[in-house]
Design an enzyme around this catalytic site. Sequence first.
Site, short mmCIF file in Angstrom:
data_model
loop_
_atom_site.label_atom_id
_atom_site.label_comp_id
_atom_site.label_asym_id
_atom_site.label_seq_id
_atom_site.Cartn_x
_atom_site.Cartn_y
_atom_site.Cartn_z
N SER A 184 38.67 44.14 45.13
CA SER A 184 39.13 45.05 44.09
C SER A 184 40.54 44.68 43.59
CB SER A 184 39.07 46.47 44.63
OG SER A 184 38.95 47.36 43.58
N LYS A 188 41.85 40.79 42.52
CA LYS A 188 42.68 40.31 41.42
C LYS A 188 43.82 39.49 42.02
CE LYS A 188 42.48 45.10 39.50
NZ LYS A 188 41.16 45.37 39.02
N TRP A 275 32.12 50.23 36.96
CA TRP A 275 33.54 50.29 36.58
C TRP A 275 34.13 48.87 36.50
CZ3 TRP A 275 36.30 53.60 34.10
CH2 TRP A 275 37.68 53.76 34.29
N HIS A 327 30.92 49.68 45.25
CA HIS A 327 32.22 49.00 45.30
C HIS A 327 32.71 48.98 46.75
CE1 HIS A 327 35.98 47.86 43.30
NE2 HIS A 327 36.62 48.72 44.06
C1 GTR Z 1 40.27 51.21 40.76
C2 GTR Z 1 40.83 50.31 39.72
C3 GTR Z 1 40.14 49.01 39.77
C4 GTR Z 1 40.12 48.46 41.18
C5 GTR Z 1 40.04 49.56 42.24
C6 GTR Z 1 40.53 49.22 43.63
O1 GTR Z 1 40.61 52.52 40.66
O2 GTR Z 1 40.70 50.97 38.52
O3 GTR Z 1 40.71 48.11 38.86
O4 GTR Z 1 41.18 47.61 41.39
O5 GTR Z 1 40.74 50.67 41.93
O6 GTR Z 1 41.43 48.42 43.83
O7 GTR Z 1 40.01 49.84 44.55
#
Ligand code: GTR
Length: 347
Positions: A184, A188, A275, A327
């Site tokens: 997540s 990045k 998402w 996720h």
């Molecule tokens: C979310 C965010 C994503 C992702 C995620 C995470 O809320 O919008 O871009 O990075 O968090 O890191 O768990």
Amino acid sequence: MLENILKEKNLPPFKSSEEMLDILLKEEYGYMPPKPEGITYKSIENYIPNFCAGKAISRKVEITSQFSKKEFTFPIYVTIPKKEGKHPFFICINFRDSVPDRYIPVEEIVDNGFAVLSFCYKDVTDDNNDFTNGLAGELYENGKRGASDPGKIAMWAWAAQRVMDYAETLDCLDFECSIVCGHSRLGKTALLTAATDERFKYAYSNNSGCSGAAISRGKQGERIEDICKNFPYWFCENYKKYVNNEYNMPFDQHYLVASIAPRYVYIASADEDKWADPDSEMLTCYAVSGIYEKYRKKGFVCEDRLPQVNDMFHDGCVGYHLRAGLHYFSREDWLKIIKFVKKHSCI
Ligand code: GTR
């Protein structure tokens, strides 16, 4: 089919790796913090006694980076198979400092012959708008930053590079087989880490989505508007210029992956993670494929369609899978990246 989808997005053309990276740093993540002038390590051996049934050594190391008048220390957790030989290894940027962790199935990683060095990103600097603590506090006078000064993602990436500095002091690791990974926001971070440091031979991004692995133009789910509203501090100030202005960006996320080429990149998506937008994540793999041809390597080898659950494309230097579920950095994701690395590094 994929070619047509990509054409409609009208992505900026590739430039040299240096130019693409410079645009990304200036406009999105901010320039990386400087390398330390000196660095020292303090180890606690046998940190978790009898770890992995005695098959691995466990160590906690405090890494101290020295700048002109300041210094900054953060802890990392090192697990290395006891077996003889040079071990491929993961540097895992994690949400917690626990080992094992629900995102790091350490014993199974060790049983596959890999070492893993992990740290908690919040031990580097908090995940919030406060630029006075941790590494941020050492870099910024009064917590104020300029348009291209690093955001938090660049700072976490900088820390992963210090873990590589430490790894280089060990002679039991295989430096042709070094992987930086994260999930997540930390996926990045993993991509940025490898883009700015050639010592990483593989980058693995798990469900990194917006401003990570996914193409921003036409992206579904989270958009630059959302991420700049909720997490402006992950990026540099310049990035806000591109809220609802994606088609005028002089870059897109394919520049990030292209800056890592011809090294290996693996992007993983989860089917229910709308998402992050799996389609836009896989499109990045497809978009960068041609770059590898310049190096006479196979880029991305896939079916000519958007991803479907249980797809796994491992044949080229760019790997991809779409896992069922939410996720999450799951055991299944780990086993697939391990499989990819074993295939390409002939382990
Ligand atoms: C979310 C965010 C994503 C992702 C995620 C995470 O809320 O919008 O871009 O990075 O968090 O890191 O768990």
